[in-house]
Design a protein around this motif. Structure first.
Motif: not given
Length: 107
Positions: A1-15
């Protein structure tokens, strides 16, 4: 399981949102939230406006709407109590129901 930092999570959701929009351009049915917010980048980069419980319910369609509650057997009917024969969902409450003005004032 990979834990994303808030900025990575935001980028993933935008994609994910961008992919969803591309699908709509290909002729897929457009959802309620996408009709309200056709350009997610403008929404997510806005400099004003707080999100509250009422706004979240309106955008998601998940809330105290007869149609949603009926889906989970909490209500006997999905119809609007003010408009017999009409399904009470977020779009109806927000834009067509006689009580929609009172609801909009809470947002």
């Amino acid at each position: 399981m990979t834990i994303l930092c808030p900025e990575e999570l935001k980028t993933e959701e935008r994609q994910k949102m961008e992919c969803r929009n591309e699908g709509q351009e290909e002729g897929k049915k457009e959802g309620w939230t996408c009709r309200l917010i056709p350009q997610e980048d403008n929404w997510s980069n806005r400099k004003y406006g707080d999100v509250n419980d009422y706004l979240t319910q309106m955008l998601s369609g998940h809330g105290c709407f007869q149609a949603y509650l009926h889906r989970f057997k909490y209500e006997d009917s999905p119809e609007c109590s003010m408009c017999p024969g009409i399904i009470e969902d977020a779009e109806h409450v927000f834009s067509r129901a006689p009580t929609s003005t009172a609801f909009k004032q809470k947002i």
